[in-house]
Scaffold this motif. Structure first.
Motif, PDB file in Angstrom:
ATOM      1  N   ASN A 103       0.684  -1.237   0.108  1.00  0.00           N
ATOM      2  CA  ASN A 103      -0.028  -0.220  -0.402  1.00  0.00           C
ATOM      3  C   ASN A 103       0.947   1.458   0.227  1.00  0.00           C
ATOM      4  O   ASN A 103       2.467   1.114   0.489  1.00  0.00           O
ATOM      5  CB  ASN A 103      -1.390   0.119   1.396  1.00  0.00           C
ATOM      6  N   LYS A 205      -6.795   4.095  -4.647  1.00  0.00           N
ATOM      7  CA  LYS A 205      -6.114   3.046  -2.464  1.00  0.00           C
ATOM      8  C   LYS A 205      -5.795   4.494  -1.456  1.00  0.00           C
ATOM      9  O   LYS A 205      -6.354   4.793  -0.860  1.00  0.00           O
ATOM     10  CB  LYS A 205      -5.836   2.296  -3.596  1.00  0.00           C
ATOM     11  N   GLY A 208      -7.410   7.556   0.768  1.00  0.00           N
ATOM     12  CA  GLY A 208      -8.802   6.891   2.243  1.00  0.00           C
ATOM     13  C   GLY A 208      -7.091   6.505   2.421  1.00  0.00           C
ATOM     14  O   GLY A 208      -7.349   6.348   3.501  1.00  0.00           O
ATOM     15  N   ASN A 209      -5.999   5.605   2.019  1.00  0.00           N
ATOM     16  CA  ASN A 209      -5.426   5.317   3.398  1.00  0.00           C
ATOM     17  C   ASN A 209      -4.466   6.564   3.517  1.00  0.00           C
ATOM     18  O   ASN A 209      -4.189   6.270   4.790  1.00  0.00           O
ATOM     19  CB  ASN A 209      -4.005   4.463   2.079  1.00  0.00           C
ATOM     20  N   PHE A 212      -7.757   8.033   6.275  1.00  0.00           N
ATOM     21  CA  PHE A 212      -8.473   7.604   7.359  1.00  0.00           C
ATOM     22  C   PHE A 212      -7.667   6.452   7.983  1.00  0.00           C
ATOM     23  O   PHE A 212      -8.000   6.245   9.483  1.00  0.00           O
ATOM     24  CB  PHE A 212      -9.202   6.369   6.685  1.00  0.00           C
ATOM     25  N   ASN A 213      -6.567   5.807   7.604  1.00  0.00           N
ATOM     26  CA  ASN A 213      -5.480   5.037   8.408  1.00  0.00           C
ATOM     27  C   ASN A 213      -5.092   6.525   9.486  1.00  0.00           C
ATOM     28  O   ASN A 213      -5.009   5.138  11.006  1.00  0.00           O
ATOM     29  CB  ASN A 213      -4.990   4.214   7.567  1.00  0.00           C
ATOM     30  N   LEU A 223     -13.442   2.770  10.338  1.00  0.00           N
ATOM     31  CA  LEU A 223     -14.093   3.518   8.699  1.00  0.00           C
ATOM     32  C   LEU A 223     -15.879   4.585   8.929  1.00  0.00           C
ATOM     33  O   LEU A 223     -15.444   5.660   8.970  1.00  0.00           O
ATOM     34  CB  LEU A 223     -13.773   3.027   7.635  1.00  0.00           C
ATOM     35  N   HIS A 271     -14.274  -0.956  11.005  1.00  0.00           N
ATOM     36  CA  HIS A 271     -13.578  -2.046  10.101  1.00  0.00           C
ATOM     37  C   HIS A 271     -11.790  -1.155  10.657  1.00  0.00           C
ATOM     38  O   HIS A 271     -12.179  -0.115  10.201  1.00  0.00           O
ATOM     39  CB  HIS A 271     -13.996  -2.068   8.481  1.00  0.00           C
ATOM     40  N   THR A 273      -8.792  -0.097  10.516  1.00  0.00           N
ATOM     41  CA  THR A 273      -7.531  -0.139   9.456  1.00  0.00           C
ATOM     42  C   THR A 273      -6.764  -0.699   9.730  1.00  0.00           C
ATOM     43  O   THR A 273      -6.141  -0.871  10.940  1.00  0.00           O
ATOM     44  CB  THR A 273      -7.280   1.719   8.807  1.00  0.00           C
ATOM     45  N   SER A 274      -5.955  -0.914   8.547  1.00  0.00           N
ATOM     46  CA  SER A 274      -4.744  -2.167   8.789  1.00  0.00           C
ATOM     47  C   SER A 274      -3.539  -1.469   9.780  1.00  0.00           C
ATOM     48  O   SER A 274      -2.839  -1.990  10.813  1.00  0.00           O
ATOM     49  CB  SER A 274      -3.578  -2.004   7.783  1.00  0.00           C
TER      50      SER A 274
HETATM   51  C1  LIG Z   1      -9.573  -0.054   5.389  1.00  0.00           C
HETATM   52  C2  LIG Z   1      -8.891   0.218   4.010  1.00  0.00           C
HETATM   53  C3  LIG Z   1      -8.801   0.409   2.347  1.00  0.00           C
HETATM   54  C4  LIG Z   1      -8.131   2.281   5.021  1.00  0.00           C
HETATM   55  O1  LIG Z   1      -8.453   2.982   4.158  1.00  0.00           O
HETATM   56  C5  LIG Z   1      -6.824  -0.265   3.943  1.00  0.00           C
HETATM   57  O2  LIG Z   1      -6.795   0.153   3.087  1.00  0.00           O
HETATM   58  C6  LIG Z   1      -6.171  -0.504   5.313  1.00  0.00           C
HETATM   59  O3  LIG Z   1      -7.044   0.022   6.112  1.00  0.00           O
HETATM   60  O4  LIG Z   1      -4.895  -0.750   4.843  1.00  0.00           O
END
Ligand SMILES: CC(C)(CO)C(=O)C(=O)O
Ligand SMILES: NC(=O)C1=CN([C@@H]2O[C@H](COP(=O)(O)OP(=O)(O)OC[C@H]3O[C@@H](n4cnc5c(N)ncnc54)[C@H](OP(=O)(O)O)[C@@H]3O)[C@@H](O)[C@H]2O)C=CC1
Length: 326
Positions: A103, A205, A208-209, A212-213, A223, A271, A273-274
């Motif tokens: 990522n 991708k 979002g990372n 949000f992460n 999220l 969920h 995030t990682s």
């Molecule tokens: C769940 C998501 C899509 C968060 O943006 C993700 O890729 C992660 O948790 O690293």
């Protein structure tokens, strides 16, 4: 076709199990620790759609035991690639392709971009340019990884959702090597479209990372909670708009708008995030590849990043305090 998956945790383990179960290819993994011991003892176990299957993979501690490969899939966390370069080297022959499954902003971002920044190495993902120098960007097939997968116990991989691994050459060419690999993945039940603009998909991708992460790590929120809360949603949106301006300066066309991307993240639901999961488990967080590298790109194209800078400073501090940085 000889494929080695280097770093067979959640994503590498899932891909290895799928390819091995399909039995289509000469497949090996390089793993370590209790995970490797468990795989050697009982095989690589995969839980998918409520069913457990054991995949017959060849597992090694050292790449020397495997020799030169047609494809090496790097399924390590972004910060684990540089420290593993010596271990990866024996897998690489002249013809070997390297598929990067991290990522964030890839270390090869400015290979074959044909702009003024062509050849620029990104310090946040490739300190000192050693990955670029030693792996060589000419080998690279880029990818965007969509499945959500976890390692439940040593040797046991649990697929949560998603089967798509988009692939793409940095040049955009539909190469034979990318098409052949995609074919193997499709035969294994995965989706593996070969894109002509993998960077655009990386940005969607990453959008979002990068926001949000770190916000989830800072707040302990899922999220859905980040999107439901006006304050955190507004902060995420500000970071995303800064990132969009950077991406667009680099020639990227965003096919959706920011509010649709935010809605998509919220729809994933409760969920973690990682990055939040890594923090909770005391593991290194992918801060530099997901957030620091975007700040670095901002500096390169002269775009201000005040929201990204603030969140980055806080999440780095948190990671240092918890022993989860570097
Ligand atoms: C769940 C998501 C899509 C968060 O943006 C993700 O890729 C992660 O948790 O690293
Ligand atoms: N998991 C997911 O759902 C998703 C992950 N991604 C991305 O995919 C990439 C991989 O993530 P993920 O699979 O979750 O990570 P994991 O930590 O589950 O897997 C990485 C594996 O590599 C191993 N490893 C690290 N260094 C070495 C080494 N030198 N030799 C051998 N093995 C090594 C790790 O071992 P150890 O545990 O001992 O460190 C671990 O087993 C990341 O960039 C992530 O952001 C993208 C989408 C979804």
């Amino acid at each position: 076709m000889k494929i080695t998956i280097f770093g067979a945790g959640a994503i590498g383990g899932y891909l290895a199990a799928k390819l091995a179960i399909a039995g289509r290819t000469e497949l090996s993994i390089v793993a370590r620790g209790a995970h490797l011991e468990a795989i050697k003892a009982t095989g690589l176990r995969l839980i998918e759609d409520g069913q457990e299957t054991t995949a017959p993979v060849r597992a090694a501690a050292k790449a020397e035991d495997l020799g030169e490969q047609d494809y090496v899939v790097l399924a390590l966390k972004a910060h684990s690639v540089a420290p593993a370069l010596d271990q990866i080297a024996p897998l690489l022959g002249d013809h070997t392709s390297v598929v990067t499954m991290q990522n964030g902003v890839p270390w090869w971002y400015f290979y074959k971009t044909s702009g003024a920044l062509e050849g620029t190495r990104l310090h946040q993902v490739d300190p000192g340019g050693t990955i670029w120098d030693r792996l060589g960007p000419r080998r690279v097939i880029g990818s965007v990884v969509y499945p959500a997968v976890e390692v439940d116990a040593p040797g046991l991989i649990r697929h949560v959702e998603g089967r798509r691994f988009s692939l793409g050459e940095p040049s955009g060419e539909k190469s034979e090597r990318a098409t052949l690999l995609a074919g193997e993945m499709v035969k294994a039940g995965l989706q593996a479209p070969v894109r002509d603009d993998i960077r655009a998909e990386i940005w969607i991708k990453l959008w979002g990372n990068l926001s949000f992460n770190p916000i989830s790590a800072l707040t302990g929120s899922t999220l859905a909670a980040i999107v439901a809360d006006e304050g955190t949603r507004t902060l995420a949106r500000a970071m995303m708009l800064e990132a969009q301006a950077i991406g667009e300066s680099l020639g990227v066309r965003f096919p959706i708008d920011v509010d649709r991307r935010i809605k998509g993240a919220g729809d994933v639901g409760d969920h973690k995030t990682s990055m939040l999961q890594d923090l909770e488990r005391g593991r290194p967080m992918e801060i530099d590849a997901l957030v620091g590298a975007v700040q670095e790109l901002g500096r390169l194209v002269g775009k201000p990043t005040p929201a990204i800078d603030g969140v980055l400073a806080l999440v780095r501090r948190l990671a240092v305090e918890r022993g989860c940085y570097g």
